[in-house]
Design an enzyme around this catalytic site. Structure first.
Site, PDB file in Angstrom:
ATOM      1  CG  HIS A   1       4.355   4.411   9.603  1.00  0.00           C
ATOM      2  ND1 HIS A   1       3.423   3.448   8.882  1.00  0.00           N
ATOM      3  CD2 HIS A   1       4.755   5.164   8.811  1.00  0.00           C
ATOM      4  CE1 HIS A   1       3.306   4.025   7.337  1.00  0.00           C
ATOM      5  NE2 HIS A   1       4.406   4.821   7.357  1.00  0.00           N
TER       6      HIS A   1
ATOM      7  CG  ASN B   1       7.150   3.158   4.790  1.00  0.00           C
ATOM      8  OD1 ASN B   1       6.336   3.633   5.861  1.00  0.00           O
ATOM      9  ND2 ASN B   1       6.586   3.440   3.463  1.00  0.00           N
TER      10      ASN B   1
ATOM     11  CB  CYS C   1       3.611  11.090   2.290  1.00  0.00           C
ATOM     12  SG  CYS C   1       2.217  11.915   2.686  1.00  0.00           S
TER      13      CYS C   1
ATOM     14  NE  ARG D   1      -1.132   2.472   2.547  1.00  0.00           N
ATOM     15  CZ  ARG D   1      -0.334   3.611   3.223  1.00  0.00           C
ATOM     16  NH1 ARG D   1      -0.367   4.577   2.620  1.00  0.00           N
ATOM     17  NH2 ARG D   1       0.060   3.614   4.372  1.00  0.00           N
ATOM     18  CG  ASP D   2       3.688   4.033   3.151  1.00  0.00           C
ATOM     19  OD1 ASP D   2       4.077   4.748   2.071  1.00  0.00           O
ATOM     20  OD2 ASP D   2       3.779   4.457   4.313  1.00  0.00           O
TER      21      ASP D   2
ATOM     22  CG  HIS E   1       8.460   7.655   5.872  1.00  0.00           C
ATOM     23  ND1 HIS E   1       7.995   7.523   4.625  1.00  0.00           N
ATOM     24  CD2 HIS E   1       7.241   6.948   6.550  1.00  0.00           C
ATOM     25  CE1 HIS E   1       6.678   7.205   4.317  1.00  0.00           C
ATOM     26  NE2 HIS E   1       6.179   6.594   5.461  1.00  0.00           N
TER      27      HIS E   1
HETATM   28 ZN    ZN Z   1       4.825   5.363   5.486  1.00  0.00          ZN
END
Ligand code: ZN
Length: 305
Positions: free
Chosen positions: A211, A253, A244, A17-18, A213
Site C-alpha cells: 500500500h 495513494n 492520512c 475510503r482512503d 503513497h
Molecule cells: Zn493509503
C-alpha cells in the site's frame, strides 16, 4: 533476490475510503454510491468502500450504512470495510450481507499510532486481535493494514523485524492478508525489495499487500521493486486520492489508473478496463473541482496505433 515478475496482480481500490476520508468537503452520499458502482464495473475485483469509524472523528465517512445500502455491486467483486475496533465491527455487522471483507489497521510506530488512534501499538494489536476473532466468527475474510511500515514521520526508520513481528501476531489472530502501508511516502525501491524479501520468508501462506503513497513521487518505482520480489497484491486509489489524518499534509495513494497503465504495459494482467476506470476518475475530478495527481488522466492511455 529478484524473482520472475507475476503474470497478474490483485488490485484493491481504496479511494472510496482512503480517498474520500481525506477530502476537506464531505462528498454527497449519492455521488459516492455512483462512483463505487462505476468502479465496480471496471474489472476491479476488490473495493474498500467505507469505514465504520466514529462520525465525530471522520465526518466524511459518517454515511457508511447508507453507502452499503445504496451501492449495487456485480458478482465477483469483493467489498471490504475498514473497522477501527470491535465497536465499529459491530456497527458494520448490522449490514453483514452487504460486504465480504473486513480491514483492521494500526501503525508500526508508537508515535504515529498514538496520534492516529490514541493507543499504544500493543493496545492496538490486542484490540485488532479481538476484532479479527469476531470477524472470523462471522465468516469474513480479514486484512490487517500496518501503517508506517516503511518509516514514521515522527520516529524515522521502523525496524523491519518490528513490522514483521506485528504482522505475525495479526496473522495468528486471523488476518489472511497483511497490508504494509507507506503512509507518508517514505519508502524507496531498495528498501521495498529488502522489506518484502524478509516479510515473505517470515509470513508463509499470508497474502502480502503493498500500500504505497506517492507523496514523494516514488510510488510506482516502489511497485516495480515489490513486483521484482514477487509481490502480486496492491492497494491504490483512483485519481491518486488519499492521505492520512496524521500528519496533516500526508498526500495521496498511488493512482489506480497509473498502476494499471504501467503493469498492463509490462504484460501483467489486472483485469481492469483502463478506459472505464478513467471515466470514473473524470467523474470524481469533476465532482471535486480540482486537478488530481493522476498522470494517466492527464495524458490518456497509451495508443500504439
Ligand atoms: Zn493509503
Amino acid at each position: 533476490m529478484t524473482s520472475p515478475l507475476p503474470t497478474s496482480i490483485k488490485v484493491r481500490e481504496v479511494g472510496p475510503r482512503d480517498g474520500f476520508q481525506n477530502e476537506p468537503e464531505v462528498i454527497p452520499t449519492g455521488v459516492k454510491i455512483d462512483l463505487i458502482n462505476q468502479l465496480a464495473r471496471t474489472g476491479l475485483k476488490r473495493i474498500e468502500v467505507t469505514s465504520f469509524v466514529r462520525a465525530d472523528v471522520i465526518p466524511q465517512l459518517s454515511d457508511a450504512d447508507a453507502v452499503l445500502d445504496g451501492m449495487s455491486i456485480p458478482d465477483g467483486v469483493s467489498v471490504s470495510v475498514l473497522v477501527p475496533n470491535l465497536k465499529g465491527l459491530e456497527r458494520a455487522l448490522e449490514r453483514r450481507d452487504r460486504f465480504d471483507e473486513v480491514n483492521v489497521f494500526l501503525s508500526a510506530s508508537e508515535q504515529h499510532n498514538r496520534r492516529n488512534v490514541n493507543r499504544s501499538v500493543e493496545e492496538s494489536i490486542v484490540g485488532a486481535a479481538s476484532t479479527l476473532a469476531r470477524a472470523g466468527d462471522e465468516g469474513l475474510r480479514c486484512e490487517a493494514v500496518i501503517s508506517t511500515s516503511f518509516g514514521c514521520p515522527y520516529e524515522g526508520r521502523v525496524p523491519v523485524d518490528r513490522v514483521v513481528e506485528i504482522a505475525s501476531r495479526l496473522a495468528e489472530a486471523g488476518a489472511v492478508e497483511i497490508g504494509f502501508g507507506d503512509t507518508t511516502g517514505m519508502a524507496n525501491p531498495k528498501q521495498v525489495k529488502d522489506f518484502f524479501s524478509v516479510a515473505r520468508q517470515a509470513l508463509p501462506g499470508i497474502e502480502l499487500t503493498a500500500h504505497f503513497h506517492n507523496t514523494r513521487g516514488q510510488g510506482l518505482a516502489n511497485v516495480l521493486a515489490a513486483l521484482e520480489v514477487g509481490v502480486d497484491s496492491f492497494e491504490s486509489s483512483f485519481g491518486e486520492l488519499g492521505g492520512c489524518p496524521v500528519p496533516a499534509g500526508a498526500t495521496g495513494n498511488i493512482a489506480t489508473e497509473d498502476l494499471v497503465s504501467m503493469v498492463e504495459e509490462m504484460g501483467i494482467s489486472t483485469g481492469v478496463d483502463l478506459n472505464l476506470l478513467l471515466s470514473a476518475v473524470e467523474t470524481v475530478a469533476a465532482q471535486l473541482g480540482r486537478p488530481l495527481g493522476s498522470h494517466t488522466l492527464s495524458a490518456g492511455p497509451i495508443d500504439w496505433q
